[in-house]
Every structure is written in structure tokens, then in C-alpha cells.
Design a protein around this motif. Structure first.
Motif, PDB file in Angstrom:
ATOM      1  N   ILE A   8     -10.380  20.871  46.513  1.00 27.53           N
ATOM      2  CA  ILE A   8      -9.099  20.113  46.719  1.00 27.53           C
ATOM      3  C   ILE A   8      -9.215  19.036  47.526  1.00 27.53           C
ATOM      4  O   ILE A   8      -9.866  18.956  48.535  1.00 27.53           O
ATOM      5  CB  ILE A   8      -8.284  21.276  47.657  1.00 27.53           C
ATOM      6  CG1 ILE A   8      -7.933  22.512  46.739  1.00 27.53           C
ATOM      7  CG2 ILE A   8      -7.041  20.596  48.173  1.00 27.53           C
ATOM      8  CD1 ILE A   8      -7.314  23.579  47.606  1.00 27.53           C
ATOM      9  N   VAL A   9      -8.797  17.981  47.045  1.00 26.58           N
ATOM     10  CA  VAL A   9      -8.721  16.601  47.852  1.00 26.58           C
ATOM     11  C   VAL A   9      -7.145  16.030  48.013  1.00 26.58           C
ATOM     12  O   VAL A   9      -6.669  15.906  47.237  1.00 26.58           O
ATOM     13  CB  VAL A   9      -9.381  15.320  46.590  1.00 26.58           C
ATOM     14  CG1 VAL A   9      -9.703  14.285  47.355  1.00 26.58           C
ATOM     15  CG2 VAL A   9     -10.719  16.245  45.982  1.00 26.58           C
ATOM     16  N   ASP A  10      -7.269  15.994  49.475  1.00 21.96           N
ATOM     17  CA  ASP A  10      -6.032  15.622  50.011  1.00 21.96           C
ATOM     18  C   ASP A  10      -6.137  15.037  51.407  1.00 21.96           C
ATOM     19  O   ASP A  10      -6.945  15.570  52.058  1.00 21.96           O
ATOM     20  CB  ASP A  10      -5.008  16.579  49.873  1.00 21.96           C
ATOM     21  CG  ASP A  10      -3.446  16.206  50.086  1.00 21.96           C
ATOM     22  OD1 ASP A  10      -3.072  15.541  51.120  1.00 21.96           O
ATOM     23  OD2 ASP A  10      -2.662  16.617  49.480  1.00 21.96           O
ATOM     24  N   ASP A  11      -5.615  13.972  51.718  1.00 26.46           N
ATOM     25  CA  ASP A  11      -6.012  13.192  53.050  1.00 26.46           C
ATOM     26  C   ASP A  11      -5.258  14.051  54.191  1.00 26.46           C
ATOM     27  O   ASP A  11      -5.393  13.729  55.422  1.00 26.46           O
ATOM     28  CB  ASP A  11      -5.675  11.773  53.037  1.00 26.46           C
ATOM     29  CG  ASP A  11      -4.387  11.408  52.740  1.00 26.46           C
ATOM     30  OD1 ASP A  11      -3.603  12.371  51.702  1.00 26.46           O
ATOM     31  OD2 ASP A  11      -3.554  10.755  53.533  1.00 26.46           O
ATOM     32  N   ARG A  12      -4.259  14.815  53.740  1.00 25.54           N
ATOM     33  CA  ARG A  12      -3.468  15.667  54.930  1.00 25.54           C
ATOM     34  C   ARG A  12      -4.016  17.069  54.914  1.00 25.54           C
ATOM     35  O   ARG A  12      -4.055  17.894  53.815  1.00 25.54           O
ATOM     36  CB  ARG A  12      -2.262  15.552  54.364  1.00 25.54           C
ATOM     37  CG  ARG A  12      -1.306  14.510  54.667  1.00 25.54           C
ATOM     38  CD  ARG A  12      -0.025  14.258  54.195  1.00 25.54           C
ATOM     39  NE  ARG A  12       0.019  14.011  52.731  1.00 25.54           N
ATOM     40  CZ  ARG A  12       1.071  13.823  52.026  1.00 25.54           C
ATOM     41  NH1 ARG A  12       2.276  13.604  52.599  1.00 25.54           N
ATOM     42  NH2 ARG A  12       0.807  13.448  50.663  1.00 25.54           N
ATOM     43  N   PRO A  13      -4.433  17.322  56.260  1.00 19.80           N
ATOM     44  CA  PRO A  13      -5.101  18.644  56.494  1.00 19.80           C
ATOM     45  C   PRO A  13      -4.135  19.928  56.062  1.00 19.80           C
ATOM     46  O   PRO A  13      -4.587  20.815  55.752  1.00 19.80           O
ATOM     47  CB  PRO A  13      -5.708  18.666  58.006  1.00 19.80           C
ATOM     48  CG  PRO A  13      -5.736  17.358  58.429  1.00 19.80           C
ATOM     49  CD  PRO A  13      -4.804  16.356  57.642  1.00 19.80           C
ATOM     50  N   GLN A  16      -4.127  20.467  52.487  1.00 17.14           N
ATOM     51  CA  GLN A  16      -5.360  21.376  52.385  1.00 17.14           C
ATOM     52  C   GLN A  16      -5.510  22.880  52.470  1.00 17.14           C
ATOM     53  O   GLN A  16      -5.958  23.644  51.584  1.00 17.14           O
ATOM     54  CB  GLN A  16      -6.512  20.516  53.174  1.00 17.14           C
ATOM     55  CG  GLN A  16      -6.986  19.309  52.700  1.00 17.14           C
ATOM     56  CD  GLN A  16      -8.254  18.676  53.561  1.00 17.14           C
ATOM     57  OE1 GLN A  16      -8.807  19.258  53.867  1.00 17.14           O
ATOM     58  NE2 GLN A  16      -7.961  17.496  53.958  1.00 17.14           N
ATOM     59  N   ASN A  17      -4.907  23.038  53.757  1.00 16.50           N
ATOM     60  CA  ASN A  17      -4.718  24.416  54.151  1.00 16.50           C
ATOM     61  C   ASN A  17      -3.900  25.268  53.020  1.00 16.50           C
ATOM     62  O   ASN A  17      -4.115  26.316  52.679  1.00 16.50           O
ATOM     63  CB  ASN A  17      -4.201  24.617  55.269  1.00 16.50           C
ATOM     64  CG  ASN A  17      -5.479  24.015  56.473  1.00 16.50           C
ATOM     65  OD1 ASN A  17      -6.543  24.120  56.155  1.00 16.50           O
ATOM     66  ND2 ASN A  17      -5.090  23.473  57.713  1.00 16.50           N
ATOM     67  N   LYS A  33     -13.409  24.463  48.232  1.00 16.43           N
ATOM     68  CA  LYS A  33     -14.021  23.571  49.098  1.00 16.43           C
ATOM     69  C   LYS A  33     -12.846  22.285  49.224  1.00 16.43           C
ATOM     70  O   LYS A  33     -11.987  22.122  47.967  1.00 16.43           O
ATOM     71  CB  LYS A  33     -15.200  22.729  48.517  1.00 16.43           C
ATOM     72  CG  LYS A  33     -16.287  23.999  48.582  1.00 16.43           C
ATOM     73  CD  LYS A  33     -17.755  23.328  48.131  1.00 16.43           C
ATOM     74  CE  LYS A  33     -18.941  24.139  47.908  1.00 16.43           C
ATOM     75  NZ  LYS A  33     -20.251  23.528  47.784  1.00 16.43           N
ATOM     76  N   THR A  34     -12.692  22.022  50.368  1.00 12.36           N
ATOM     77  CA  THR A  34     -11.771  20.973  50.512  1.00 12.36           C
ATOM     78  C   THR A  34     -12.163  19.749  51.045  1.00 12.36           C
ATOM     79  O   THR A  34     -13.145  19.491  51.851  1.00 12.36           O
ATOM     80  CB  THR A  34     -10.553  21.284  51.546  1.00 12.36           C
ATOM     81  OG1 THR A  34     -11.270  21.524  52.897  1.00 12.36           O
ATOM     82  CG2 THR A  34      -9.764  22.534  51.122  1.00 12.36           C
ATOM     83  N   ILE A  53     -10.306  20.626  39.973  1.00 10.31           N
ATOM     84  CA  ILE A  53     -10.007  19.879  40.857  1.00 10.31           C
ATOM     85  C   ILE A  53      -8.868  19.435  41.141  1.00 10.31           C
ATOM     86  O   ILE A  53      -7.941  19.305  40.178  1.00 10.31           O
ATOM     87  CB  ILE A  53     -10.686  18.683  40.522  1.00 10.31           C
ATOM     88  CG1 ILE A  53     -12.264  18.801  40.605  1.00 10.31           C
ATOM     89  CG2 ILE A  53     -10.532  17.409  41.664  1.00 10.31           C
ATOM     90  CD1 ILE A  53     -12.888  17.417  40.226  1.00 10.31           C
ATOM     91  N   ILE A  54      -8.004  19.720  42.307  1.00  8.57           N
ATOM     92  CA  ILE A  54      -6.576  19.517  42.704  1.00  8.57           C
ATOM     93  C   ILE A  54      -6.851  18.319  43.741  1.00  8.57           C
ATOM     94  O   ILE A  54      -7.366  18.529  44.772  1.00  8.57           O
ATOM     95  CB  ILE A  54      -5.938  20.705  43.502  1.00  8.57           C
ATOM     96  CG1 ILE A  54      -6.008  21.773  42.474  1.00  8.57           C
ATOM     97  CG2 ILE A  54      -4.826  20.129  43.618  1.00  8.57           C
ATOM     98  CD1 ILE A  54      -5.860  23.120  42.891  1.00  8.57           C
ATOM     99  N   VAL A  55      -6.065  17.100  43.074  1.00  6.70           N
ATOM    100  CA  VAL A  55      -6.107  15.976  44.057  1.00  6.70           C
ATOM    101  C   VAL A  55      -4.707  15.134  44.167  1.00  6.70           C
ATOM    102  O   VAL A  55      -3.924  15.434  43.270  1.00  6.70           O
ATOM    103  CB  VAL A  55      -6.837  15.026  43.338  1.00  6.70           C
ATOM    104  CG1 VAL A  55      -6.605  14.775  41.914  1.00  6.70           C
ATOM    105  CG2 VAL A  55      -7.098  13.612  43.971  1.00  6.70           C
TER     106      VAL A  55
END
Length: 716
Positions: A8-13, A16-17, A33-34, A53-55
Motif C-alpha cells: 500500500i503506497v499512500d502519503d497519508r498515514p 495507510q492504516n 506492507k505500507t 499494489i494499492i497506490v
């Protein structure tokens, strides 16, 4: 195939959670994995290959399309499914992601059920994809073995015959005249004859004529060229069942190296081909409705446009979005929502003529392809008929639901000829239909491009507004109906845009909801309102209480209780200084979860009000069961007072009912002295509106409080 792994790729925690929890809930063995930085994610996959992959598309260092393109350039991750998450208005962005190699996309804010359904499907797809690759490698190994056996004939022939009879591969050796020198048991069984009976005969004669011709031609190529023919497919029918074999032919040589015959081996790959067919269907169809998905629809649209250009007529693309589908999903549950989507898909399918196509693009969004049109009027007539077919009552597990749709139309060649551009323009037209109230259609016109560009720019500005400290809270006073004393103030958001000036919520709140930005913005509003009230109280400014609006999305995607407790704790306020305003639909859609959260807030000391009461899904049951303190009567019932007898009766009924249930009432939208007098006579507890006081800055409210009586705060 072992444990599956998801990146998981995201700039916001927070995202991600949320995505990690939703993914882990599919299977406890899934490894998640994040990464907050897409560049770190690219470094990570250099030594590790995820299965999915989730982005997020909108990231500061590298957007989702750039990241997808970089992933696709790496051989190990070239075929890994990638889901790109975009906001509702990011139509151009989604097309960029698909062109970069994205497998699918999800709309933000993400629906939990849809996220898990897509993830489950793509993980299954990946598992079958890897299985097919392993089996293909095994087939290639078996074919190589068959080629190597050609050098072993001669010494140890009996032993070799036993070995060849044991392998599940058809093996046959023929001389230069096509006569059988050797055939193993598996080949003989397929031919329906004993091995000994085949030796010395023309083995091709046992095949159907067309296959025999192909086989003799392939043998001739091997004999003439002296080179092997690796891996071509051949269909064989056995007992009425169509089987597919991977055939390999290699030259047989004597001791002097001269080609003396041909060794043929064939491996049954029927299972593999069925798996490939199934995977191809899954990749090009929607799992819920069975309709084509975006990928297949785009291919068919491209063909239809080419045909229309050759024939000199038009193609229409409809983008169709169901009106209030989210409300059905929230109030009746996702199972009912899925059932409704299936029923709508069936309805749309029945409206199509041969050669036309319907697809589900995601969520409650469908696309329809209509070809062979001569005039726009024909497209309009078909659109009207389609909307009329959808606009009906649907029975969902014992409940009746009335549904309609909004439809946008783009024409080729009038508006565009490229498939992606046709989809984009039809989508813009659909949003215009929805803005017109729904249950209607709109043709695309070029002014819509400007509106879309404005929306994209607004979203970009919105992302940066918190960091640039461009938001500000205004406060509108609420007075006691009987005494006129100020009892509280509602915190209302304003955006001091660097170019457009001060914007009210109507200018940007929808964009914030659709992109999920309402979550960080709502958190800021709560913290800032508590901070300001604490500052006022520290300076002796006599404001008893401040109310803050909470969005349904905050309840769905955040721990509201923890958020409120932290804001109250950080400011040093007493909890009963804060009132939270929520909408009716939230109470109905998530009654049990809402009840638990609201009860915890009430136990903590925070008060709860139901905003715009009477305009949503008003239910006496939730008023009885849920812990609320106040009903805010919507301004639509107040605006025509004192002259509208029916509105007065409604306000009187709501007020009486609220008092009987131990609740207070606040009338919103009080504009005149006459309205104030009537509402006081009806028995409303509190009044809010321009006649009481306009929304104003913190300093402006301080000045107002200095000139008006203020009620003393009392414990709730």
C-alpha cells in the motif's frame, strides 16, 4: 502458492492504516506492507515482489501514474495487479493511471465493501496468474525432455520404452516416410489402438484429415530443415471432449548425424488454457454484474468509433450514475446495494439492441455504447427510454427502493473520437445531469471542460490549504427564544483562498467530501473551535458553548470519540462546553455504530444535536433510541413563517415531540422579527439566523457578546 503479499503506497498515514486493515481482514495470512513515499516503495520492490499494489494517485513526490509506469518497467512486477485510488473528480487522472498500466481504480472516499471485493478478485487473479506461469514452465521442461529423448533411442530401448510409457505425455517417432517407429502408451490410448498396431503404419492416418495434413506438413519442415519446431498448439478431440495439446517436434538423427525421422511429443494443456480463458474473462468483466468492465468497454468503443467513421454515422457513449445509491447502501446495507446493482445491470442489458454494449465502470457507474446513430435526437430518445426503464421501484430483501439515474451523453465524432476522451466528456455531462437534480440526461458541451479544470484546480488548492493556514472559523450566535440571551455559537468554516478571496462551505465542501479531504479539514475545525473557546474563557469572554459539525465520512473512517477527546483534552475545556452537530442520514445508515459512538461522547460529557432535522430520513425510532440532546429544525420550515400554516404546524409538531422526548429544539434560518415572535410562541427553545446574528469572525463575535446578554452555562 504460499502467502500473498500486498503493498500500500499512500502519503497519508490514516489511509495507510485503513487500507491495511481492510486488506488484512480478507485473510489473516496476507502480508501487508505500507509506504508513504513512492520512491521508497520502488526501492522496496527491487528485492520483493508483492501480489497486489494499492497506490494513491495524489502524492507530492510522484503521482500514481508515474509510480505505476515505474513499476511496469520492472520485469518482476510487470504483471502485478495495481489499483490506483483517485477522487471522484479526477477523471483525467484515472485515464492517465490506466494508460500507465493500472489494472483498476477505486474512487475516494473508498467504500469498504468495494475495496475488499476488488482486492479479493485481484488477489485471486494473481494467484491463478502465477499458477499458470508455473505450469507453463513445467510444460516447457517436459517438452525439452521429449526433445532430449530423441538422442537416447538405440541402446536400452526396452528401458526407454518403459520410461516413455510412464510419462503423461504423448510421444511418437516416425521415419522419413511417416511410418511409426515408436509410440508410447499415452499416444496409443489417445489414438484408440494398441502401440504394437501403430508401429509401421502411417500414424497421421489415425488423425482427422485436417490435423493429419498439419502434422505431415510440420514433419516435412523438420526433415527438410533439420531443426525442431517448439511448442505449437493443436486441438484433439477424445470421447467428445475438446482437448488442447502443446506439440513439440524434433529431428531424429543416426550415428552420422543425418536426419532419419521426427520425434513428436505433446502435452495436455487444456487446464492451462481454461485458466487463461477464465483469467481473461475476469480481467475484462465485472465480477458482480457480469457486464464488461472499463477495459473491454474501451476496446469495443474503439471498434465502434472506427466502424462509425467508415459508415459515416455516429456513436453515442452514455455515462450513467445512480441517484442516491449511497443512501441505499448506507440505509439498507451493502448486500442490498449489490443486489440493486445487479437488477440495474439486468435492466440496462434488456434495453440494448444487438451489437450494443453496457459496462459497469465501478461503484454505481455504468457505461453504454450505442452505434449506428444518424442524429443527436436518436441518442436523446434512447437515453430517455433508458432512464425511464431504470426509474422504478426495486424490491430488495423485503424493502422497496425507488431509484433513478443521471446520464451524460458524448457523441463521436461531434465531441471526440478517442475512446478515453469520449468517456471523459460523457462523464462531465453526467455530472451536469446530476447537478440538475438527477433523473435526467445532458449532452456534453465544451464549457464543461472549463468547469472540470476548475474542479481539479480547486482540489489541488484544497490539499494545500491546511498547510498554508488558509482556513478560518466564523461563529454564528444562537439565542434563547424566551430571553434573547446568547447561549452558544456554531463554528462555520471559511476558506481565505489566495486568488478567489473568502469562500463559504458551499464553494468547496462537496469537493472536500468527495476527495476525503473533509477528514483532515474536519479535524482542524474541531481542534480550532476548542482552542478558540478555551482562549475566550481564559480571557473572560462569556460564551457558554460552541457547536461543531461532523461529517458522515468522519464517522465512517475515523475514531470520532478519540478525535473529540483529544481536542477537548488539548484545549483544557470541560466536555460539556462542546456540542457536536450530525446529520440524520448518519444515524439511520450506521445506527448501531453511531449509537455506540454517541453514547461514549455523551458519557464523556459532550452534547449532541441533529442538524437540519426534518429534511432527511426522519425516524421516531432513532430519536427514541439514540443519545441526542437537541433537534435543529431545518430552515425550510422556518423561511415562510409566519404566513405558512402548514410549516407552522410542522414546527409545532417537531417542538412538541422533542419536548415530550426530553430534547431541546433550535429553529434555524430565523430572518425576521415576526418569525422570532412566532417561534417563541410555538415553544422553540433556541433561535439561529441572520435576525439573531450573522456568522462573523472570532473578534466580531467578541464585540457582539459585549453588547448582548449571555446565558450562564449550565451542566448538560
Amino acid at each position: 502458492m504460499g502467502t500473498q503479499q500486498v503493498l500500500i503506497v499512500d502519503d497519508r498515514p490514516t489511509n495507510q492504516n485503513i487500507f491495511a486493515r481492510l486488506t488484512s481482514a480478507l485473510d489473516p495470512d496476507i502480508v501487508v506492507k505500507t509506504c508513504g513515499d513512492p520512491r521508497e516503495a520502488l526501492t522496496l520492490i527491487e528485492g520483493w515482489t508483492p501480489d497486489l499494489i494499492i497506490v494513491d494517485f495524489s502524492m507530492p513526490e510522484m503521482n500514481g501514474a508515474e509510480f505505476t509506469r515505474a513499476v511496469r518497467r520492472r520485469p518482476a512486477t510487470h504483471e502485478v495487479p495495481i489499483v490506483v485510488i483517485t477522487a471522484y473528480d479526477d477523471r483525467d487522472f484515472r485515464l492517465l493511471a490506466l494508460e500507465a498500466g493500472a489494472t483498476d481504480f477505486l474512487q475516494s472516499p473508498v467504500d469498504r465493501r468495494e475495496f475488499q471485493s476488488r482486492a479479493r478478485t485481484l488477489l485471486a487473479f494473481r494467484r491463478q496468474q502465477l499458477s499458470a506461469q508455473v505450469r507453463a514452465a513445467e510444460y516447457e521442461t517436459d517438452a525439452a525432455l521429449g526433445n532430449a529423448l530423441s538422442t537416447l533411442f538405440g541402446d536400452g530401448a526396452a528401458l526407454m520404452g518403459q520410461v516413455l510409457d510412464a510419462v503423461p505425455v504423448m510421444v511418437a517417432a516416425t521415419d522419413r516416410d511417416g511410418r511409426c517407429l515408436f509410440v508410447n502408451a499415452h499416444q496409443a490410448a489417445i489414438s484408440g489402438r494398441a502401440p504394437a498396431a501403430l508401429v509401421g503404419s502411417d500414424i497421421a492416418a489415425t488423425y482427422p484429415a485436417d490435423r493429419a495434413e498439419r502434422d505431415r506438413a510440420a514433419n516435412a519442415r523438420v526433415l527438410e530443415g533439420g531443426s525442431a519446431i517448439p511448442g505449437y498448439e493443436e486441438e484433439i478431440e477424445r470421447d467428445g471432449v475438446r482437448l488442447i495439446y502443446l506439440v513439440h517436434k524434433a529431428p531424429l538423427r543416426d550415428g552420422q548425424g543425418e536426419v532419419t525421422g521426427v520425434l513428436t511429443s505433446a502435452i495436455d494443456i487444456t487446464g492451462r488454457k481454461r485458466a487463461e480463458t477464465h483469467l481473461n474473462h475476469m480481467a475484462r468483466h465485472d465480477a458482480l454484474t457480469g457486464l464488461p468492465n472499463r477495459i473491454l468497454f474501451r476496446d469495443r468503443l474503439q471498434s465502434a468509433v472506427a466502424k462509425a467513421q467508415a459508415d459515416g454515422n455516429r456513436v453515442a457513449v452514455y455515462l450513467l450514475d445512480l441517484d442516491r445509491f449511497k443512501f441505499v447502501n448506507d440505509t439498507r446495507g451493502h448486500r442490498a446495494g449489490d443486489l440493486l446493482l445487479e437488477k440495474v445491470a439486468a435492466t440496462v442489458g434488456r434495453m440494448l439492441k444487438p451489437g450494443e454494449c453496457a459496462a459497469r465502470l465501478g461503484g454505481d457507474e455504468f457505461a453504454v455504447l450505442i452505434g449506428g446513430l444518424d442524429t443527436p435526437d436518436e441518442a436523446a430518445q434512447r437515453a430517455e427510454a433508458l432512464l425511464a426503464a431504470i426509474d422504478r421501484t426495486y424490491s430488495l430483501e423485503g424493502h422497496d427502493v425507488v431509484l433513478s439515474a443521471s446520464l451524460g451523453i458524448a457523441l463521436s465524432p461531434d465531441h471526440a473520437t478517442a475512446p478515453d476522451e469520449l468517456l471523459r466528456t460523457a462523464d462531465l455531462a453526467m455530472y451536469a445531469a446530476k447537478a440538475a437534480g438527477g433523473n435526467t440526461f445532458r449532452f456534453f458541451h465544451h464549457e464543461m471542460n472549463w468547469a472540470a479544470q476548475t474542479a481539479v484546480a480547486l482540489e489541488a488548492d484544497l490539499h494545500a490549504a491546511i498547510d498554508r493556514q488558509e482556513f478560518e472559523l466564523f461563529y454564528q450566535p444562537v439565542s434563547a427564544a424566551r430571553t434573547g440571551a446568547i447561549v452558544s455559537a456554531e463554528a462555520l468554516l471559511r476558506w481565505n483562498h489566495p486568488v478567489k478571496g473568502r469562500l463559504g462551505p458551499g464553494d468547496f465542501l462537496r469537493c472536500a467530501e468527495e476527495t476525503g479531504m473533509i477528514i483532515p479539514i474536519g479535524g482542524w475545525v474541531l481542534r480550532e473551535a476548542c482552542r478558540q473557546l478555551a482562549a475566550w474563557r481564559a480571557r473572560g469572554v462569556p460564551i457558554p458553548r460552541v457547536s461543531v459539525n461532523l461529517s458522515a465520512l468522519q464517522f465512517q473512517r475515523t475514531d470520532v470519540f478519540a478525535l473529540v477527546r483529544q481536542a477537548v483534552s488539548d484545549s483544557g475545556l470541560e466536555p460539556d462546553c462542546l456540542e457536536l452537530e450530525i446529520v440524520e442520514s448518519l444515524l439511520v445508515a450506521n445506527r448501531q455504530a453511531a449509537a455506540e459512538t454517541l453514547q461514549r461522547l455523551r458519557d464523556f460529557g459532550v452534547r449532541v444535536a441533529v442538524d437540519d432535522f426534518g429534511t432527511g430520513y426522519s425516524s421516531l425510532q432513532y430519536l427514541r433510541d439514540l443519545p441526542v440532546d437537541r433537534l435543529k429544525i431545518d430552515r425550510s420550515f422556518v423561511s415562510a413563517l409566519p404566513y405558512a400554516a402548514k410549516d407552522a404546524a410542522i414546527v409545532h409538531a417537531i417542538t412538541s415531540m422533542a419536548h415530550d422526548l426530553g430534547l431541546e429544539t433550535t429553529a434555524e434560518g430565523v430572518e425576521t422579527e415576526e418569525q422570532q415572535v412566532m417561534l417563541r410562541a410555538i415553544g422553540c427553545d433556541h433561535l439561529q439566523g441572520y435576525h439573531i446574528g450573522r456568522p462573523q469572525s472570532a473578534l466580531g463575535l467578541e464585540a457582539l457578546l459585549a453588547s448582548r446578554p449571555v446565558a450562564h452555562r449550565r451542566a448538560s
